[in-house]
Design an enzyme around this catalytic site. Structure first.
Site, short mmCIF file in Angstrom:
data_model
loop_
_atom_site.label_atom_id
_atom_site.label_comp_id
_atom_site.label_asym_id
_atom_site.label_seq_id
_atom_site.Cartn_x
_atom_site.Cartn_y
_atom_site.Cartn_z
N GLU A 159 0.97 -1.39 0.24
CA GLU A 159 0.06 -0.07 -0.09
C GLU A 159 0.76 1.20 0.21
OE1 GLU A 159 0.50 -2.27 2.18
OE2 GLU A 159 0.18 -1.70 4.29
N CYS A 204 16.22 -6.79 1.14
CA CYS A 204 16.15 -7.84 2.04
C CYS A 204 17.60 -8.77 1.78
CB CYS A 204 15.28 -8.77 1.73
SG CYS A 204 15.43 -9.44 0.00
P1 NAD Z 1 5.46 -6.22 5.52
O1 NAD Z 1 5.43 -7.62 6.05
O2 NAD Z 1 4.93 -5.08 6.44
O3 NAD Z 1 4.21 -6.25 4.35
C1 NAD Z 1 4.48 -7.20 2.94
C2 NAD Z 1 2.85 -7.18 2.65
O4 NAD Z 1 1.87 -7.83 3.77
C3 NAD Z 1 2.52 -5.83 2.15
O5 NAD Z 1 1.58 -6.17 0.89
C4 NAD Z 1 1.41 -5.58 3.51
O6 NAD Z 1 0.03 -4.90 2.96
C5 NAD Z 1 1.07 -7.00 3.76
N1 NAD Z 1 0.65 -6.92 5.19
C6 NAD Z 1 1.40 -6.25 6.32
N2 NAD Z 1 0.95 -6.40 7.39
C7 NAD Z 1 -0.03 -7.45 7.28
C8 NAD Z 1 -0.90 -8.46 8.18
N3 NAD Z 1 -0.67 -7.98 9.55
N4 NAD Z 1 -1.61 -9.18 7.96
C9 NAD Z 1 -1.59 -9.30 6.51
N5 NAD Z 1 -0.79 -8.65 5.44
C10 NAD Z 1 0.06 -7.61 5.96
O7 NAD Z 1 6.73 -5.68 4.89
P2 NAD Z 1 7.24 -4.59 4.23
O8 NAD Z 1 7.56 -3.72 5.16
O9 NAD Z 1 6.41 -4.03 2.97
O10 NAD Z 1 8.69 -4.91 3.48
C11 NAD Z 1 9.91 -4.81 4.13
C12 NAD Z 1 10.21 -6.45 4.61
O11 NAD Z 1 10.07 -7.36 3.43
C13 NAD Z 1 11.50 -6.81 5.26
O12 NAD Z 1 11.19 -7.42 6.38
C14 NAD Z 1 12.36 -7.27 4.16
O13 NAD Z 1 13.37 -8.15 4.60
C15 NAD Z 1 11.48 -7.93 3.60
N6 NAD Z 1 11.52 -8.62 2.15
C16 NAD Z 1 12.04 -9.84 2.15
C17 NAD Z 1 12.61 -10.24 0.94
C18 NAD Z 1 12.93 -11.90 0.60
O14 NAD Z 1 12.94 -12.10 -0.52
N7 NAD Z 1 13.22 -12.65 1.72
C19 NAD Z 1 12.42 -9.53 -0.19
C20 NAD Z 1 12.05 -8.07 -0.02
C21 NAD Z 1 11.46 -7.85 1.18
#
Ligand code: NAD
Length: 507
Positions: A186, A291
């Protein structure tokens, strides 16, 4: 206008959803999208209701029989055209990424190119879906296996790569014959929406690719819809684990990629100048919001640590920080004020925990952009494994130096950490590098390569709490994730001879 976590409707452009080949304006509930460099709200994003998610899944479900039966070569042709359109519209996509995420234009371009590489891989789908055939597995019996699409699959993606991470998923899912519902972050929803229009322009039939924007409500609706057969998630570990548990308990195939704490090990024989130059980009590029960012350097020996810290310090003083649209900048802002506050709290905590803050970026002010979410690069020395700044993912421009006694000690640190996404070693010693690659408990390993993000012909994923599920993202694992294997054993009895029933197990 100052940044707020607004949930009321504003008289601004609202990024809608994409369902059945068209944008759907749904703004019963909206969130603000900010430009992190200025701190201003630039637009809103609509939050999908459960009913809207249902509509998107219905569109994907209805499109599946036709798309799943379309010849792989024809599906590939749509992706070829999509790749060309992505290249033609590179500037627009890159500008949207920088505007909503804050990363530099160069960095945004790099992300797009890595996404396009997955599209290029997916274009080879006729070859990738070729099954296996074994004639004469028994008397007059032939056997073969084939890969069939799952049906409707969903992707849920994080803010840090708004174009690339969705492209880790949908090009291969679509190439395999699935239909797709994407729930992008979002915080930066415009680039994925732009790409949805390009897919339609490339000839993708309506309903094959859909977007629902929003938050947890949309995610839960996808996880609870029995028509969604598979879910790919990338984001933080807490949410990855939640998505994995909820999705699998609802009978779905799930791959959920989570957070990271990536260590670089610098050996005493390493070319320290070379290592430091690589580390600066890997730790502070994209403001550390990757990440695969390096967030810990385990220096082997006090001399190595002293040399690294002193050279890192010098290099950080020369970094340019500011608006990502200014091509002379190395690093832009963090994605949001909330995230900047979270990172700042970690820096305060590190000081309280007794780590030595050698470079403190907390006071940075970018002239003319005083409301932007900027934070200067920070460097901690003498970090210890019991500290929270060592244990937890900070996801900001903060690098922690740990002083290790030996290669074994450094490797033990990596292996004991709860995350296992990426790691690398800097050394001139082939034996040490080989030993490291063989025994380290991490999914992606670099040898003198600080960001070992696998090329699109391989697959991407971590170990331990960096990945829940059995399949990595993109590459050959994605073809397996997005397909069911079916094995057919066939016989055509000849001559009208009727055989007796066999009660023994066929052998
Ligand atoms: P996030 O977990 O907050 O959000 C990811 C997605 O989940 C978003 O679309 C969000 O709307 C949704 N979301 C958030 N909270 C939720 C909930 N409680 N219930 C259901 N859905 C929910 O992550 P972010 O802040 O957008 O991204 C950063 C994180 O992503 C970091 O921890 C990073 O390490 C990780 N990441 C990992 C990789 C990988 O390949 N391992 C790649 C990119 C990013």
């Amino acid at each position: 206008m100052p940044a707020t976590a607004a949930t009321e409707i504003r008289p601004l452009e609202t990024v809608g959803h994409y369902v059945d080949g068209a944008e759907v304006p749904d703004s019963t509930r909206v969130l603000a999208v900010t430009n992190p460099a200025t701190g201003e709200v630039s637009r809103n994003v609509a939050c999908a209701s459960r009913d809207l998610v249902k509509d998107a899944v219905t569109a994907a479900s209805n499109a599946f029989p036709m798309w799943g039966n379309t010849e792989p070569l024809k599906r590939a042709r749509v992706l070829f055209r999509f790749k060309e359109l992505l290249e033609t519209h590179e500037d627009e996509i890159v500008a949207l990424i920088t505007n909503e995420h804050g990363k530099t234009l160069d960095d945004a371009k790099g992300e797009l190119i890595r996404g396009i590489e997955v599209v290029e891989y997916a274009c080879g789908i006729p070859e990738l879906l070729k099954g296996e055939h074994s004639p004469h597995v028994g008397p007059g019996i032939d056997a073969w296996s084939q890969l069939q699409p799952l049906g409707v699959v969903a992707g849920i993606t994080p803010f840090n790569f708004p174009a690339m991470v969705p492209m880790w998923m949908y090009p291969i899912a679509l190439a395999c014959g699935n239909t797709f519902v994407l729930k992008p972050s979002e915080q930066d929803p415009s680039a994925p929406l732009y790409c949805a229009h390009l897919l339609t322009e490339a000839g993708l039939p309506d309903g094959v690719f859909n977007i629902v924007n929003g938050d947890k409500e949309a995610v839960d609706a996808l996880l609870e819809d029995s028509r969604v057969m598979g879910v790919s998630f990338v984001g933080s570990t807490t949410v990855a684990e939640y998505v994995y548990n909820k999705g699998t308990s609802n009978g779905k195939r799930v791959q959920a990629l989570g957070g990271a704490k990536n260590h670089a090990v610098v050996m005493p024989d390493a070319d320290v100048d070379q290592a430091v130059s690589a580390l600066i980009g890997a730790a502070y590029g994209s403001c550390g919001e990757r990440c695969m960012s390096i967030s810990v350097v385990a220096c082997v020996g006090q001399e190595t640590a002293d040399a690294c810290v002193s050279k890192l310090k010098d290099a950080l003083n020369g970094m340019n920080i500011g608006d990502g649209t200014n091509t002379s900048n190395d690093m832009g802002p963090l994605v949001s004020e909330k995230h900047r506050e979270r990172v700042r709290r970690y820096i305060d905590l590190g000081v309280q925990e007794g780590a030595n803050l050698v470079v403190d970026g907390r006071g940075l002010v970018v002239n003319g952009l005083e409301n932007g979410f900027f934070l200067g690069p920070c460097l901690f020395d003498e970090v210890e494994p019991h500290m929270r700044i060592y244990q937890e993912e900070i996801f900001g421009p903060v690098l922690c130096v740990v002083r290790a006694k030996s290669q074994e000690h450094a490797m033990q640190l990596v292996n004991d950490h709860e995350y296992g996404n990426g790691t690398c070693i800097f050394t001139r010693d082939g034996e040490a590098a080989r030993y490291f690659a063989e025994h380290i408990q991490v999914g992606m390993v670099g040898v003198n390569v600080p960001l070992p993000v696998p090329a699109s012909i391989h697959s991407f994923g971590g170990w331990k709490r960096s990945l829940f599920g059995d399949h990595y993202a993109y590459g050959p694992d994605a073809v397996r994730f997005y397909t069911h294997r079916k094995t057919i054993t066939q016989r055509w009895p000849s001559g009208g001879v009727r055989e007796k029933s066999q009660f023994a197990f066929p052998s």
